[in-house]
Design a protein around this motif. Structure first.
Motif, short mmCIF file in Angstrom:
data_model
loop_
_atom_site.label_atom_id
_atom_site.label_comp_id
_atom_site.label_asym_id
_atom_site.label_seq_id
_atom_site.Cartn_x
_atom_site.Cartn_y
_atom_site.Cartn_z
N LEU A 36 -2.76 9.29 -2.11
CA LEU A 36 -2.81 8.99 -3.54
C LEU A 36 -1.42 8.55 -3.99
O LEU A 36 -0.45 9.29 -3.84
N SER A 37 -1.32 7.35 -4.54
CA SER A 37 -0.01 6.82 -4.96
C SER A 37 -0.16 5.98 -6.22
O SER A 37 -1.27 5.55 -6.57
N HIS A 38 0.96 5.76 -6.88
CA HIS A 38 0.94 4.84 -8.02
C HIS A 38 1.08 3.40 -7.52
O HIS A 38 0.24 2.55 -7.80
N TYR A 39 2.12 3.13 -6.75
CA TYR A 39 2.35 1.78 -6.24
C TYR A 39 1.37 1.47 -5.11
O TYR A 39 0.97 2.34 -4.34
N ALA A 40 1.02 0.20 -4.99
CA ALA A 40 0.04 -0.22 -3.99
C ALA A 40 0.60 -0.11 -2.57
O ALA A 40 1.74 -0.51 -2.32
N PRO A 41 -0.20 0.40 -1.62
CA PRO A 41 0.25 0.48 -0.23
C PRO A 41 -0.16 -0.74 0.60
O PRO A 41 -0.15 -0.69 1.82
N THR A 42 -0.54 -1.81 -0.06
CA THR A 42 -1.03 -3.02 0.62
C THR A 42 -0.81 -4.22 -0.27
O THR A 42 -0.62 -4.09 -1.48
N TRP A 43 -0.85 -5.41 0.33
CA TRP A 43 -0.86 -6.65 -0.45
C TRP A 43 -2.28 -7.00 -0.88
O TRP A 43 -2.51 -7.74 -1.83
N LYS A 44 -3.27 -6.49 -0.15
CA LYS A 44 -4.64 -7.00 -0.27
C LYS A 44 -5.29 -6.75 -1.63
O LYS A 44 -6.20 -7.48 -2.02
N THR A 45 -4.84 -5.72 -2.34
CA THR A 45 -5.41 -5.46 -3.66
C THR A 45 -4.58 -6.07 -4.79
O THR A 45 -4.86 -5.82 -5.96
N LEU A 46 -3.59 -6.87 -4.42
CA LEU A 46 -2.72 -7.48 -5.43
C LEU A 46 -3.19 -8.86 -5.87
O LEU A 46 -2.59 -9.46 -6.77
N VAL A 47 -4.23 -9.36 -5.23
CA VAL A 47 -4.76 -10.68 -5.60
C VAL A 47 -5.16 -10.67 -7.08
O VAL A 47 -5.88 -9.79 -7.54
N GLY A 48 -4.65 -11.64 -7.82
CA GLY A 48 -4.84 -11.69 -9.26
C GLY A 48 -3.51 -11.58 -9.99
O GLY A 48 -3.35 -12.08 -11.10
N GLU A 49 -2.55 -10.92 -9.34
CA GLU A 49 -1.18 -10.86 -9.86
C GLU A 49 -0.39 -12.04 -9.29
O GLU A 49 -0.71 -12.55 -8.21
N SER A 50 0.63 -12.47 -10.01
CA SER A 50 1.46 -13.58 -9.53
C SER A 50 2.08 -13.21 -8.19
O SER A 50 2.66 -12.12 -8.04
N ARG A 51 1.98 -14.12 -7.24
CA ARG A 51 2.41 -13.82 -5.87
C ARG A 51 3.89 -13.44 -5.80
O ARG A 51 4.27 -12.57 -5.00
N HIS A 52 4.72 -14.01 -6.67
CA HIS A 52 6.15 -13.76 -6.57
C HIS A 52 6.54 -12.34 -7.01
O HIS A 52 7.64 -11.88 -6.71
N ILE A 53 5.62 -11.62 -7.70
CA ILE A 53 5.96 -10.25 -8.10
C ILE A 53 5.35 -9.19 -7.18
O ILE A 53 5.55 -7.99 -7.40
N TRP A 54 4.62 -9.60 -6.16
CA TRP A 54 4.01 -8.62 -5.26
C TRP A 54 5.02 -7.62 -4.69
O TRP A 54 4.70 -6.43 -4.61
N PRO A 55 6.22 -8.05 -4.28
CA PRO A 55 7.17 -7.06 -3.74
C PRO A 55 7.57 -5.99 -4.75
O PRO A 55 8.09 -4.94 -4.35
#
Length: 245
Positions: A165-184
């Motif tokens: 259980l975490s606040h920040y994402a442990p993967t890139w795969k659920t970040l689709v929909g957010e601007s790619r440049h802010i994924w890090p």
């Protein structure tokens, strides 16, 4: 409402994050008003439960849960809106919540046990605010995958069933929909590698308000984004338990 089950004897988890009370509290109320007949094993909250670390506002969220649903345990991690200097105040003010901060616990259930490893998580790159205001944060994030690995190893000595259980994402795969440049600045995919290597089957995170992906299956691991603004609803996770003898 997302409900995903894995074959086997199940534990039922109600999960959400990013209520930013009072901002999305009406959405939480709407999301759980039809769940009064259900009895959840665990409620898991993945951070950003209030805005600007307002400890008093959290009482409103807790009252909504107590008034609308039944549950055995409630577990939470801090988000970036729960400031580090206020962590102890949250713990002291709301002891009925199991707050985890790079820690684990084992919950005893009638069906068996459930280990929960809880953390804010990690970012691949600290934000500019973090670099300015949190000395040593880059080094902390560098170490975090191994911190998580050791916590998983420790909890597995007591219980084979583990949720991360975490606040920040442990993967890139659920970040689709957010601007790619802010994924890090939203998560850290190194954690996903650790979870797979250590045999964790379920991970729950928040923080990703614009994520279009509710959950992803990655081999034996399922990762859920339970951010309320993204889902528009709470998430119900049904997890198979390996029974202990």
């Amino acid at each position: 409402m997302l409900s995903e089950s894995i074959e086997g004897v199940e534990v039922e988890i109600l999960a959400f994050s990013d209520v930013h009370t009072p901002r999305y509290l009406p959405l939480l109320i709407k999301s759980i008003q039809d769940l009064k007949e259900k009895n959840f094993d665990v409620v898991m909250m993945a951070g950003d439960l209030v805005d600007r670390s307002n400890v008093e506002e959290f009482s409103k969220l807790l009252e909504v849960l107590k008034s609308n649903i039944k549950y055995k345990y409630i577990v939470a991690v801090f988000g970036n809106e729960e400031y580090r200097e206020k962590e102890e105040e949250f713990k002291e003010s709301y002891p009925e919540v199991r707050w985890l901060n790079d820690e684990y616990l084992v919950l005893k259930l009638n069906k068996g046990c459930l280990g929960v490893v809880g953390s804010r998580g990690s970012l691949l790159r600290p934000t500019s605010w973090q670099r300015k205001n949190l000395p040593g944060i880059a080094e902390e994030y560098k170490r975090k995958p191994e911190v998580i690995r050791q916590l998983i190893k420790e909890v597995k000595k007591e219980c084979p069933n583990v949720v991360y259980l975490s606040h920040y994402a442990p993967t890139w795969k659920t970040l689709v929909g957010e601007s790619r440049h802010i994924w890090p600045y939203l998560g850290d995919p190194r954690i996903e590698k650790v979870l797979k290597e250590e045999g964790v089957h379920v991970a729950i995170h928040g923080h990703v308000h614009r994520g279009r992906v509710s959950y992803v299956h990655t081999s034996t691991l399922t990762i859920y984004n339970v951010a309320l603004p993204a889902r528009g609803n709470v998430t119900i996770v049904k997890m198979a338990l390996q029974l202990t003898i």
